[in-house]
Design an enzyme around this catalytic site. Structure first.
Site, short mmCIF file in Angstrom:
data_model
loop_
_atom_site.label_atom_id
_atom_site.label_comp_id
_atom_site.label_asym_id
_atom_site.label_seq_id
_atom_site.Cartn_x
_atom_site.Cartn_y
_atom_site.Cartn_z
N CYS A 146 -63.43 -17.89 -35.26
CA CYS A 146 -64.83 -17.61 -34.91
C CYS A 146 -65.77 -18.38 -35.83
O CYS A 146 -66.90 -18.71 -35.46
CB CYS A 146 -65.11 -16.12 -35.00
N GLU A 194 -69.16 -22.35 -27.26
CA GLU A 194 -67.95 -22.24 -28.08
C GLU A 194 -66.75 -22.80 -27.32
O GLU A 194 -66.45 -22.39 -26.20
CB GLU A 194 -67.68 -20.77 -28.43
N LYS A 249 -56.00 -1.16 -29.75
CA LYS A 249 -55.48 -2.04 -28.68
C LYS A 249 -55.49 -3.47 -29.21
O LYS A 249 -56.53 -4.13 -29.23
CB LYS A 249 -56.33 -1.95 -27.41
N GLU A 282 -68.10 -8.09 -32.99
CA GLU A 282 -67.93 -9.32 -33.79
C GLU A 282 -67.49 -10.40 -32.80
O GLU A 282 -66.35 -10.39 -32.34
CB GLU A 282 -66.85 -9.13 -34.86
#
Ligand code: NAD
Length: 493
Positions: free
Chosen positions: A282, A383, A173, A248
């Protein structure tokens, strides 16, 4: 353009007929295509196809699987420019970066193909005579792969290619912001000869089709790349079927610059780490930790360099900073910039949308620098995932490492210093999965373990040899050729 799901090597629409639209972030008028808005029914069909194909794929000699993966690497190499162009149009990062994205998949293809002649087990002697003990890796089964949009080919390749090499089948996906790049990548595998059902794609949204994949009882592992919030949700949902989950997740990466560093090098590193991919990595540098002796001079040099960065459509030559992926993400950046100002940090550059010229057609945000940030501020801890850099002042190496470690994340860290003792102390004491010395927080290589500690993940590592721990189970085998009943722990006393 009407795009489709992939089921048993056939491109099909979702029976529901529902679709979603995907647009170029550099030009909101430019529609990439309409994609199936898949639901639990589509997921179920894909899982069934993958389960059926597993019977044949898992017992194919691994080096034969490797031949297909290697051919896919060759095809990706031939199509590198075409895919990079389509990727830049779809998700915005400059062509130089999208070429690198495809190259990472090529490197991973050749690495994974080579590993099909290894996939080493571990063996040990038996405690009994005429008996042999082996432990071998076997495929885990049907893999559910769910990915983020910012590395539309590289990140899926890190998961899909080693998973295939190990003998697994897949339901993929892709991110709803980069579905076309995912199709182009998968087409290379089909062209290379991947048999029907081994790799299936379901496009759609997280809650509607991602969730169904996570909950499906016939999926053996979920390998996920995305935000920490969604990762936690997936881990909770997946626990209902006790399937393995590899996560992750996000980062709040920092670059330390000591007073003994090569300043030009550190400056180049900060520019690339913070504003490459518009800060939407990231591993992006979102915190810069400067020794007090070089704080002012470094900031002045940085501002003068960042001011010159060329923002615009990633397909135009010379563009260094592309758009932000969508309106929601640009609003998130705006939200954090407000928070930073409210908390008392000083915004010395940027701080609002870029709307001049061609930028008026897309989602662009000016590279932004906050100084006088302190470790407890939210812009130093959370973040942002955009071109926003928070700069902090420290008095020593110990202080720098303490500040660096003071977040919930632990993906990538960097230190610039010419002092060997500083380097090794940092390597030892920094809490992150990846440490760079005299290079920026971005720049992972495909054949090395990749992942983070704390809330960046749940202990797995993609890349390199460690990825096979995600996609295989250990099977222990005892072969007794003594011809008599031997009892472990009893007969050898
Ligand atoms: P996201 O978490 O919003 O989405 C990632 C994927 O999860 C998408 O495919 C989405 O459709 C799917 N998803 C969303 N809700 C779901 C649900 N309830 N169930 C199942 N699937 C669901 O992340 P994003 O905005 O696409 O990407 C940005 C984030 O990804 C950042 O936090 C970034 O740090 C992280 N990221 C991490 C790595 C890494 O390797 N650690 C690499 C790239 C990006």
């Amino acid at each position: 353009m009407n795009m489709r799901n992939l089921l048993n090597n056939e491109w099909i629409n979702s029976p529901s007929g529902q679709t979603f639209e995907n647009r170029n972030p550099a030009d909101q008028e430019d529609i990439i295509g309409n994609f199936p808005r898949s639901d639990a029914g589509d997921v179920n069909a894909a899982v069934n196809a993958a389960r059926a194909a597993l019977k044949m794929w898992r017992i194919m000699p691994a080096p034969k699987r490797g031949d297909i993966i290697r051919r896919a690497g060759d095809i990706l190499t031939q199509k590198k420019e075409e895919i990079a162009n389509a990727m830049t149009r779809e998700m915005g990062k400059p062509l130089i970066e999208t070429r690198g994205d495809v190259q990472e998949a090529i490197d991973t293809a050749y690495y994974a193909a080579g590993e099909t002649r290894r996939l080493f087990g571990l063996n040990a002697p038996s405690e009994l005579p005429d008996k042999m003990n082996l432990s071998i890796r076997v495929p885990i089964g049907v893999c559910g792969i769910i990915t983020a949009w910012n590395f539309p080919v590289a990140v899926p390749s890190w998961k899909i290619l080693p998973a295939l090499a190990a003998g697994n089948t897949i339901v993929f996906k892709p991110a709803e912001d980069a579905p076309y790049s995912a199709n182009l990548f998968v087409e290379c595998l089909l062209e290379a000869g991947l048999p029907a059902g081994v790799l299936n794609i379901v496009h759609g949204f997280g809650e509607e089709c991602g969730d169904a994949l996570v909950l499906h009882p016939d999926v053996n592992v979920i390998a996920f790349t995305g935000s920490t919030a969604v990762g936690k949700h997936i881990a909770a949902k997946a626990s209902q079927t006790l399937k393995r989950v590899s996560l992750e997740l996000g980062g709040k990466n920092a670059q330390i610059v000591m007073d003994d560093a090569d300043m030009e090098l550190a400056l180049e590193g900060a520019l690339w780490g913070a504003f490459g991919t518009t800060g939407q990595r990231c591993t992006a540098t979102s915190r810069l930790i400067l020794h007090e002796k070089i704080y002012d001079t470094f900031i002045n040099k940085l501002i003068s360099r960042v001011t010159k960065l060329k923002i615009g459509d990633g397909r135009k030559p010379g563009t260094e900073v592309g758009p932000v992926i969508n309106e929601k993400q640009i609003q998130r950046i705006e939200h954090y910039v407000h928070i930073g100002k409210d908390e008392g940090a000083v915004c010395v550059l940027g701080g609002d949308r870029e709307t001049k010229g061609d930028c008026s057609r897309g989602w662009f945000y000016k590279p932004t620098i906050f100084i006088d940030v302190t470790p407890e501020m939210r812009i130093a801890r959370e973040e942002v995932f955009g071109p926003v850099l928070s700069v902090m002042k420290v008095v020593s190496l110990e202080h720098a490492i303490e500040v660096l470690n003071s977040t919930d994340y632990g993906l990538s860290s960097s230190i610039y210093t010419q002092n060997i003792s500083n380097s090794f102390a940092a390597i030892r004491d920094i809490e992150s999965g990846i440490v760079y010395v005299n290079c920026p927080t971005i720049g992972a290589e495909a054949h090395m373990p990749f992942g983070g500690v704390k809330q960046t993940g749940n202990g797995h590592r993609e890349g390199g040899w460690t990825v096979f721990d995600i996609f295989t189970e250990w099977k222990t085998v005892y072969v007794d050729f003594s011809g008599k009943l031997q009892k472990a722990q009893i007969d050898n006393n």
